[in-house]
Design a protein around this motif. Structure first.
Motif, mmCIF file in Angstrom:
data_model
loop_
_atom_site.group_PDB
_atom_site.id
_atom_site.type_symbol
_atom_site.label_atom_id
_atom_site.label_comp_id
_atom_site.label_asym_id
_atom_site.label_seq_id
_atom_site.Cartn_x
_atom_site.Cartn_y
_atom_site.Cartn_z
ATOM 1 N N THR A 41 35.430 46.796 51.820
ATOM 2 C CA THR A 41 34.531 48.200 51.253
ATOM 3 C C THR A 41 34.244 48.317 50.252
ATOM 4 N N ASP A 42 34.252 46.756 48.877
ATOM 5 C CA ASP A 42 33.610 46.901 47.381
ATOM 6 C C ASP A 42 33.967 45.966 47.015
ATOM 7 N N ASN B 152 27.377 54.510 50.352
ATOM 8 C CA ASN B 152 28.573 53.269 50.257
ATOM 9 C C ASN B 152 27.992 53.058 51.195
ATOM 10 N N LYS C 148 33.804 45.353 43.991
ATOM 11 C CA LYS C 148 34.495 44.891 43.301
ATOM 12 C C LYS C 148 35.552 44.154 43.466
ATOM 13 N N THR D 236 29.053 48.138 48.415
ATOM 14 C CA THR D 236 30.282 48.572 49.553
ATOM 15 C C THR D 236 29.684 47.731 50.988
#
Length: 265
Positions: free
Chosen positions: A89-90, A200, A92, A126
Motif C-alpha cells: 500500500t505505501d 495514490n 513508507k 503507493t
C-alpha cells in the motif's frame, strides 16, 4: 481519538458506528478494496505490463497490503485465501530495500522478466505490485536449489481498513440505508475520497492524464479504476457519479482538474 494508519474489524462498531458484517457486506456487493496487515515479510517488487516484466527490488515490509482482484471470491466465499502476489500500500512501510538476486531471476523466472533495480527514492509511493518471497530468496542467501514458493495465508477476520475505507463505508452505509441525511459538506467529500484513491494509485500522473485513464478504463469495464463503484458514466468532458442510493451528480473536466491540483498540494 488517536488516528491510526489502519483499523481491524473488531474496532469498527465501537469507534465508527458500523460493524464488521456491514463492511464485509460492502466488499461482497461492491468493489471495495480488501486490505490486510503484513508483519515483516519479504516482497519482490515488480512492474508488469503487456510488453515488459521488470523486477525492481526486494522490500522487507511491515504494513498494509491490498488484495488482488483474483483472490476476492475465494476469500469472501471460504473465509481465507493463500496469495502469491499483492500490492504494497505505501512505501513508507518498507523497512529494508535490496537488489534482486541474479540466481533468483535465473532459477525462478523466464526470459520475459528482466532486472531493473531502482534506488529507494525512485520506488513509487503507493500500490507497489509485489510477489511474496521468503527470506531464503534474498540476494545474499539465494541458492540455485531454492524455489520461489512462499505464500501468505490470509483470513477474512483479519482484514483491516484505512481511514479512507472507513470514510467511504460510513458514507455508503448511511446513504444506502437512509439512516440520516448527511450534511452537504460530507456528501461532497465522497468524490474527494475517490480522487485521492486515483492520486495514490497513479502518483506520477497529472490531472489530464488521470481523466484520460478514467475515460479509457471505465469504457473497458476495468474495475481497478472504480474500487468504490461510484462511476455511472464517463464522457470526454463530464463524469456522472453517485454513491449507491444517492442522487446522481456531475463533475466537469475543468472542476476535476482543479480538484486534483488542490488535493496534490
Amino acid at each position: 481519538m488517536f488516528r491510526k494508519d489502519y483499523y481491524r474489524l473488531g474496532e469498527l462498531e465501537s469507534k465508527f458506528g458500523f460493524s464488521a458484517y456491514d463492511y464485509i457486506y460492502l466488499c461482497e456487493k461492491f468493489n471495495n478494496p480488501i486490505r490486510f496487515y503484513a508483519h515483516k515479510h519479504y516482497f519482490l517488487m515488480m512492474d508488469l505490463d503487456l510488453y515488459k516484466k521488470k523486477l525492481l527490488g526486494v522490500a522487507y515490509y511491515k504494513g498494509v497490503i491490498n488484495l488482488l482482484p483474483q483472490y476476492r471470491n475465494e476469500l469472501l466465499q471460504s473465509g481465507s485465501v493463500e496469495i502469491e502476489e499483492c500490492y504494497l500500500t505505501d512505501k513508507k512501510f518498507i523497512e529494508l530495500y535490496e537488489e534482486v538476486s541474479p540466481e533468483l531471476v535465473v532459477n525462478c523466472f523466464d526470459e520475459k522478466y528482466e532486472v531493473t533495480s531502482l534506488r529507494p527514492e525512485n520506488i513509487q509511493a503507493t500500490n507497489i505490485y509485489s510477489r511474496v518471497i521468503g527470506e531464503e530468496n534474498r540476494d545474499m542467501v539465494q541458492k540455485e536449489v531454492t524455489k520461489l514458493d512462499c505464500r501468505l495465508n490470509l483470513k477474512l477476520e483479519d482484514m483491516v481498513l484505512t481511514n479512507d475505507d472507513i470514510s467511504w463505508a460510513r458514507l455508503s452505509l448511511k446513504m444506502s440505508n437512509n439512516e440520516k441525511v448527511l450534511p452537504e459538506s460530507e456528501r461532497e467529500n465522497t468524490f474527494h475520497i475517490y480522487a485521492k484513491h486515483l492520486i495514490n494509485f497513479y502518483p506520477g500522473k497529472g490531472a489530464s492524464a488521470l481523466w484520460n485513464i478514467i475515460l479509457k478504463k471505465h469504457h473497458e469495464e476495468d474495475d481497478e479504476i472504480d474500487p468504490y463503484c461510484i462511476l455511472i458514466e464517463v464522457y470526454p468532458d463530464e463524469i456522472i457519479w453517485a454513491v449507491k442510493g444517492d442522487t446522481e451528480r456531475t463533475m466537469k473536466k475543468s472542476t476535476f482538474k482543479n480538484l486534483i491540483t488542490k488535493l496534490k498540494k
